[in-house]
Design a protein around this motif. Structure first.
Motif, mmCIF file in Angstrom:
data_model
loop_
_atom_site.group_PDB
_atom_site.id
_atom_site.type_symbol
_atom_site.label_atom_id
_atom_site.label_comp_id
_atom_site.label_asym_id
_atom_site.label_seq_id
_atom_site.Cartn_x
_atom_site.Cartn_y
_atom_site.Cartn_z
ATOM 1 N N LEU A 230 20.048 59.660 10.766
ATOM 2 C CA LEU A 230 20.505 59.867 9.389
ATOM 3 C C LEU A 230 21.089 58.583 8.808
ATOM 4 O O LEU A 230 20.782 58.210 7.682
ATOM 5 N N VAL A 231 21.906 57.900 9.586
ATOM 6 C CA VAL A 231 22.485 56.642 9.090
ATOM 7 C C VAL A 231 21.384 55.598 8.899
ATOM 8 O O VAL A 231 21.382 54.861 7.907
ATOM 9 N N LEU B 285 19.572 56.687 5.660
ATOM 10 C CA LEU B 285 20.343 56.742 4.421
ATOM 11 C C LEU B 285 20.970 55.392 4.087
ATOM 12 O O LEU B 285 21.168 55.067 2.923
ATOM 13 N N VAL B 286 21.298 54.620 5.084
ATOM 14 C CA VAL B 286 22.028 53.381 4.840
ATOM 15 C C VAL B 286 21.149 52.153 5.057
ATOM 16 O O VAL B 286 21.253 51.171 4.343
#
Lengths: 203, 308
Positions: free
Chosen positions: B92-93, B96-97
């Motif tokens: 997820l990181v 998303l990032v």
């Protein structure tokens, strides 16, 4: 190491940075879904998306070289998987379609992540009822990534300054020892964090 | 193996998101019920650890290098439920990032690398642990499981690409499977070396992973996995000779085009097609057996004397 190397420009002060995080996340998802759904024949749509992203980029004030660098960093993976699409009828057309679409999507995510601090995105996740455990883990993870990377670099430097022969044979073992040691230190750090959290009344 | 955005169509992305959502909620529920509260910070730091460990390069040859994926490593170190949560957070990181792996393709990436990687990987590990006692047994089981996890995740990715109509199954499956059978060897080696290093220096840290997973949740997880595999892979396998012929025909079609502009993968995928399904199956079985044997030899090399 700079602790904000992941989303370095997420704390600028442009009109786009000031928009609510949930709105930006929804907008990015909508733009990306539409990009994927539209057939490549409707060229005007893709030009419109490209123009929209270019305007957003210009308003946000994220330095252009940085965006280009990020795009080039991930484009090889996109091309790598895209090559698989060449093995079919009209492969070249599918390949070019995929390249266009995924580059636009990549650009959207880069703009999103560099205009929105991760903590605000986490708030959005919490509001849409993502389990608290997952959000807590994400918050802790984001907090400790740069610390652990720093620690890994320190350990790598310590090893380099103590090994004089650059033999290839043992290098995997040495690198794996660093990773293993990093995990051991992570568990110790986690225990200290738990003690500190409990001491401050974490429920 | 991160699938970027733009490669999956709506139905595949949604199906994968639903499946990985189910898997994550099972993992979260299991962790909430069974993991002591003091393990929650450990999961967060462990997710950061996997992220940092993925950035360490292992030199391969000619200046190229590989890195760890870490599904089986985190499942073995923390237990399967915590492993799924940790890998989900990492993905997820990254999406998303870092923009590594698509945002709309996040469901598929979580399914391949967190749910299949940790779930199926840990299942194989736990099964082998019953017949392989001791630290060497642990290393061998973890090595083979991480090889399997990489290959299974790659096959799922190929299935998702094919289901989206992005790449034909006849090209995506052999290409992804062969490449990742090689990458899997590196993953297995790194996983075993890391676990070996921890076993030699701080053995008690390995106790973190001894989480008892009861039957019911394992069944639900298994069902989600089976459903996913059935959804993504079986449409192609059931019509295997058919699908392969069709793929070969379309490839032959593409070969004509390939003369106009040669593709780098063209000569790579052709041998698989001149000798059809049976050859692929035999090659797969031989590779699996080889990986299984290799993990025993390497476990013996990493840990000098037998320890229990």
């Amino acid at each position: 190491m700079r602790h904000d190397f992941l989303d370095r420009y997420s704390r600028l002060a442009s009109p786009i940075h000031r928009l609510p995080a949930g709105l930006k996340l929804c907008a990015a998802l909508a733009v990306m879904s539409a990009t994927i759904a539209f057939p490549i024949s409707s060229l005007w749509f893709f030009l419109a998306v490209a123009a929209f992203l270019a305007i957003a980029l210009a308003v946000s004030g994220i330095p252009f070289p940085f965006v280009l660098k990020r795009l080039l960093l991930f484009e090889p993976f996109v091309v790598g998987i895209g090559l698989l699409s060449l093995f079919q009828a009209e492969g070249m057309r599918v390949f070019l379609t995929l390249m266009t679409k995924s580059t636009l999507c990549l650009l959207s995510v880069i703009i999103l992540s560099n205009t929105t601090p991760f903590a605000l995105l986490l708030n959005v996740l919490r509001r849409i009822h993502v389990p608290t455990l997952l959000v807590t883990v994400l918050a802790l993870m984001y907090r400790y990534i740069f610390l652990l990377i720093d620690e890994a670099e320190r350990m790598g430097r310590a090893r380099k300054s103590r090994t004089f022969s650059g033999k290839r044979r043992g290098r995997w073992r040495q690198a794996a020892t660093v990773v293993g040691q990093l995990f051991v230190r992570s568990t110790e750090r986690a225990e200290r964090i738990f003690a500190a959290m409990t001491a401050r009344g974490w429920q | 193996m991160h699938i970027p955005d733009g490669f999956l169509d709506g139905k595949t992305a949604i199906a994968a998101a639903v499946l990985s959502g189910t898997g994550i909620s099972v993992a979260v529920r299991s962790a909430q019920k069974r993991l002591p509260r003091r393990k929650i910070p450990l999961m967060g730091v462990a997710a950061a650890f996997v992220f940092a460990a993925q950035m360490l390069n292992f030199p391969v040859a000619a200046g190229s290098s590989g890195h760890l994926m870490g599904s089986v490593l985190s499942a073995v170190l923390l237990g399967p439920a915590a492993g799924v949560i940790v890998m989900t957070s990492v993905l997820l990181v990254q999406a998303l990032v870092f923009a590594d792996g698509g945002l709309l393709a996040l469901g598929a990436n979580i399914f391949n690398m967190a749910i299949v990687g940790c779930g199926a990987g840990y299942g194989i590990y736990a099964l082998l642990r019953r017949i392989l006692p001791g630290d060497r047994g642990m290393l061998a089981a973890a090595g083979f499981a991480s090889w399997c996890a990489i290959v299974l995740a790659a096959v799922c990715a190929a299935g998702e690409l094919a289901w989206s109509g992005t790449a034909p199954w006849g090209a995506a499956f052999p290409a992804m499977a062969t490449v990742h059978m090689l990458i899997g060897v590196g993953e297995a080696l790194i996983t075993m070396l890391v676990l070996g290093a921890i076993a030699l220096t701080r053995h008690e840290v390995l106790e973190n992973g001894n989480e008892k997973t009861p039957g019911a949740e394992l069944v639900v997880l298994g069902l989600a996995l089976a459903l996913g595999l059935a959804l993504f892979v079986s449409p192609f396998v059931s019509g295997w000779p058919d699908g392969l012929e069709k793929a070969a025909a379309s490839l032959g079609f593409d070969m004509k085009a390939a003369r106009a502009f040669p593709t780098p993968l063209a000569d790579y995928a052709v041998p698989g097609f001149s000798s059809p399904a049976a050859a692929t199956a035999v090659a797969g079985a031989a590779g699996t057996l080889l990986a299984f044997g290799l993990s025993f030899v390497i476990a013996r090399l990493i840990l000098p004397s037998s320890r229990t």
